[in-house]
Write a protein that holds these residues in place. Structure first.
Motif, PDB file in Angstrom:
ATOM      1  N   THR A  87       0.768  -1.276  -0.104  1.00  0.00           N
ATOM      2  CA  THR A  87       0.028   0.117   0.052  1.00  0.00           C
ATOM      3  C   THR A  87       0.934   1.396  -0.090  1.00  0.00           C
ATOM      4  O   THR A  87       0.712   1.956  -0.901  1.00  0.00           O
ATOM      5  CB  THR A  87      -0.825   0.065   1.258  1.00  0.00           C
ATOM      6  OG1 THR A  87      -1.714  -1.056   0.970  1.00  0.00           O
ATOM      7  CG2 THR A  87      -1.754   1.313   1.276  1.00  0.00           C
ATOM      8  N   LEU A  88       1.765   1.263   0.792  1.00  0.00           N
ATOM      9  CA  LEU A  88       2.668   2.504   0.980  1.00  0.00           C
ATOM     10  C   LEU A  88       3.612   2.383  -0.308  1.00  0.00           C
ATOM     11  O   LEU A  88       4.025   3.646  -0.795  1.00  0.00           O
ATOM     12  CB  LEU A  88       3.643   2.521   2.165  1.00  0.00           C
ATOM     13  CG  LEU A  88       3.003   2.719   3.498  1.00  0.00           C
ATOM     14  CD1 LEU A  88       3.913   2.496   4.679  1.00  0.00           C
ATOM     15  CD2 LEU A  88       2.643   4.404   3.548  1.00  0.00           C
ATOM     16  N   ASP A  89       4.209   1.418  -0.614  1.00  0.00           N
ATOM     17  CA  ASP A  89       4.988   1.497  -1.781  1.00  0.00           C
ATOM     18  C   ASP A  89       4.350   1.683  -3.118  1.00  0.00           C
ATOM     19  O   ASP A  89       4.737   2.620  -3.867  1.00  0.00           O
ATOM     20  CB  ASP A  89       5.683   0.035  -2.141  1.00  0.00           C
ATOM     21  CG  ASP A  89       6.627  -0.381  -1.087  1.00  0.00           C
ATOM     22  OD1 ASP A  89       7.197   0.585  -0.267  1.00  0.00           O
ATOM     23  OD2 ASP A  89       7.078  -1.579  -1.090  1.00  0.00           O
ATOM     24  N   SER A  90       3.089   1.412  -3.263  1.00  0.00           N
ATOM     25  CA  SER A  90       2.492   1.806  -4.707  1.00  0.00           C
ATOM     26  C   SER A  90       2.008   3.241  -4.452  1.00  0.00           C
ATOM     27  O   SER A  90       1.910   3.982  -5.685  1.00  0.00           O
ATOM     28  CB  SER A  90       1.246   0.818  -4.906  1.00  0.00           C
ATOM     29  OG  SER A  90       0.387   0.879  -3.789  1.00  0.00           O
TER      30      SER A  90
ATOM     31  N   LEU B 119      -9.885   9.557   2.281  1.00  0.00           N
ATOM     32  CA  LEU B 119     -10.480   9.789   3.562  1.00  0.00           C
ATOM     33  C   LEU B 119      -9.731   9.403   4.983  1.00  0.00           C
ATOM     34  O   LEU B 119      -9.494   9.952   5.769  1.00  0.00           O
ATOM     35  CB  LEU B 119     -12.172   9.601   3.703  1.00  0.00           C
ATOM     36  CG  LEU B 119     -12.782  10.484   4.737  1.00  0.00           C
ATOM     37  CD1 LEU B 119     -12.339  11.869   4.717  1.00  0.00           C
ATOM     38  CD2 LEU B 119     -14.288  10.053   4.816  1.00  0.00           C
ATOM     39  N   ALA B 120      -8.830   8.233   4.565  1.00  0.00           N
ATOM     40  CA  ALA B 120      -8.402   7.541   5.783  1.00  0.00           C
ATOM     41  C   ALA B 120      -7.197   8.689   6.007  1.00  0.00           C
ATOM     42  O   ALA B 120      -6.691   8.337   7.173  1.00  0.00           O
ATOM     43  CB  ALA B 120      -7.823   6.146   5.363  1.00  0.00           C
ATOM     44  N   GLY B 121      -6.703   9.350   5.181  1.00  0.00           N
ATOM     45  CA  GLY B 121      -5.523  10.414   5.710  1.00  0.00           C
ATOM     46  C   GLY B 121      -6.114  11.226   6.461  1.00  0.00           C
ATOM     47  O   GLY B 121      -5.191  12.288   7.184  1.00  0.00           O
ATOM     48  N   HIS B 122      -7.460  11.674   6.681  1.00  0.00           N
ATOM     49  CA  HIS B 122      -8.129  12.667   7.461  1.00  0.00           C
ATOM     50  C   HIS B 122      -8.681  12.253   8.578  1.00  0.00           C
ATOM     51  O   HIS B 122      -8.898  13.226   9.797  1.00  0.00           O
ATOM     52  CB  HIS B 122      -8.780  13.447   6.633  1.00  0.00           C
ATOM     53  CG  HIS B 122      -8.176  14.315   5.609  1.00  0.00           C
ATOM     54  ND1 HIS B 122      -7.831  15.792   5.803  1.00  0.00           N
ATOM     55  CD2 HIS B 122      -7.571  13.994   4.313  1.00  0.00           C
ATOM     56  CE1 HIS B 122      -6.930  15.952   4.730  1.00  0.00           C
ATOM     57  NE2 HIS B 122      -6.796  14.921   3.597  1.00  0.00           N
ATOM     58  N   ARG B 123      -9.233  11.210   8.800  1.00  0.00           N
ATOM     59  CA  ARG B 123     -10.002  10.719   9.978  1.00  0.00           C
ATOM     60  C   ARG B 123      -9.587   9.119  10.264  1.00  0.00           C
ATOM     61  O   ARG B 123      -9.314   8.659   9.082  1.00  0.00           O
ATOM     62  CB  ARG B 123     -11.396  10.683   9.754  1.00  0.00           C
ATOM     63  CG  ARG B 123     -12.073  10.229   8.701  1.00  0.00           C
ATOM     64  CD  ARG B 123     -13.777  10.681   8.830  1.00  0.00           C
ATOM     65  NE  ARG B 123     -14.201   9.970   9.709  1.00  0.00           N
ATOM     66  CZ  ARG B 123     -15.683   9.927   9.631  1.00  0.00           C
ATOM     67  NH1 ARG B 123     -16.498  10.414   8.943  1.00  0.00           N
ATOM     68  NH2 ARG B 123     -16.361   9.107  10.692  1.00  0.00           N
TER      69      ARG B 123
ATOM     70  N   ASN C 239      -2.103   7.937   2.280  1.00  0.00           N
ATOM     71  CA  ASN C 239      -3.201   9.115   1.799  1.00  0.00           C
ATOM     72  C   ASN C 239      -2.617  10.368   2.277  1.00  0.00           C
ATOM     73  O   ASN C 239      -2.519  11.279   1.585  1.00  0.00           O
ATOM     74  CB  ASN C 239      -4.511   8.785   1.959  1.00  0.00           C
ATOM     75  CG  ASN C 239      -4.994   7.835   1.102  1.00  0.00           C
ATOM     76  OD1 ASN C 239      -5.298   7.935  -0.187  1.00  0.00           O
ATOM     77  ND2 ASN C 239      -5.534   6.832   1.765  1.00  0.00           N
ATOM     78  N   ALA C 240      -2.249  10.525   3.595  1.00  0.00           N
ATOM     79  CA  ALA C 240      -1.450  11.575   3.948  1.00  0.00           C
ATOM     80  C   ALA C 240      -0.317  11.996   3.476  1.00  0.00           C
ATOM     81  O   ALA C 240       0.014  13.057   2.814  1.00  0.00           O
ATOM     82  CB  ALA C 240      -1.407  11.698   5.482  1.00  0.00           C
ATOM     83  N   GLY C 241       0.568  10.856   3.111  1.00  0.00           N
ATOM     84  CA  GLY C 241       1.898  11.115   2.535  1.00  0.00           C
ATOM     85  C   GLY C 241       1.660  11.807   1.197  1.00  0.00           C
ATOM     86  O   GLY C 241       2.485  12.646   0.788  1.00  0.00           O
ATOM     87  N   ILE C 242       0.757  11.098   0.296  1.00  0.00           N
ATOM     88  CA  ILE C 242       0.582  11.712  -1.119  1.00  0.00           C
ATOM     89  C   ILE C 242       0.101  12.931  -1.153  1.00  0.00           C
ATOM     90  O   ILE C 242       0.501  13.833  -2.199  1.00  0.00           O
ATOM     91  CB  ILE C 242      -0.317  10.579  -2.077  1.00  0.00           C
ATOM     92  CG1 ILE C 242       0.152  10.731  -3.548  1.00  0.00           C
ATOM     93  CG2 ILE C 242      -1.751  10.885  -1.762  1.00  0.00           C
ATOM     94  CD1 ILE C 242       1.527  10.177  -3.920  1.00  0.00           C
TER      95      ILE C 242
END
Length: 177
Positions: A103-106, A134-138, A150-153
């Protein structure tokens, strides 16, 4: 009205979901569309859903050399949309690096490979759009790594917007879980 007439749009992850929807819309707006994904068979099926004169190229964004070759083949284009990722989730008690690393790598490294090897092909008035979630925000159970990706991208997009100007770089938040 064909707002994207005479423009070329490349959609990474264009065989399904949001990527497929973006490819359909870009095609309907008059763009020449190229979709990228890992499975040529699935890309060919997606082409039938999008319309005529859609180009499909199979590549794995984690294979940097292959990504470089693909973008050399594509040539100059206007807009890049990146939605490809290998999504895997697991509750903390079942989490292993092997299970969640894709997930992180891709999401992060795959996107970096794409941008690194396409940036010389994007016209100066073009754009790059990443998809976030949304999982990068909540918080959601089992989505800690997806949230981090998601927060990383989003951070990648903000920083590349400064680095790659005048090319417009942005992220779009998908309000789905």
């Amino acid at each position: 009205m064909e707002r994207l007439s005479n423009q070329v749009v490349v959609v990474v992850g264009g065989r399904s979901g949001i990527g497929l929807a973006v490819a359909k819309l870009a095609h309907a707006e008059g763009a020449s569309v190229t979709i990228l994904g890992r499975s040529l068979t699935k890309l060919e099926q997606a082409k039938d859903l999008i319309g005529q004169n859609v180009r499909a190229i199979a590549t794995d964004t984690m294979d940097e050399k292959a990504v470089n070759r693909v973008f050399a083949e594509i040539g100059t284009f206007n807009h890049l949309f990146i939605s490809a990722q290998e999504a895997s989730t697991a509750p903390l008690s079942e989490t292993t690096i092997e299970k969640l690393r894709p997930t992180l790598d891709s999401k992060i490294w795959g996107a970096f490979h794409v941008v690194k090897h396409s940036i010389s092909q994007i016209r100066a008035d073009g754009s790059i759009t990443f998809i976030s979630g949304l999982a990068g925000h909540r918080g959601y159970p089992g989505l800690a790594v997806a949230g981090a990706a998601n927060a990383g991208i989003e951070a990648v997009a903000r920083n590349l917007a400064v680095e790659l100007a005048p090319i417009r770089v942005q992220y779009s938040l998908c309000w789905c879980r």
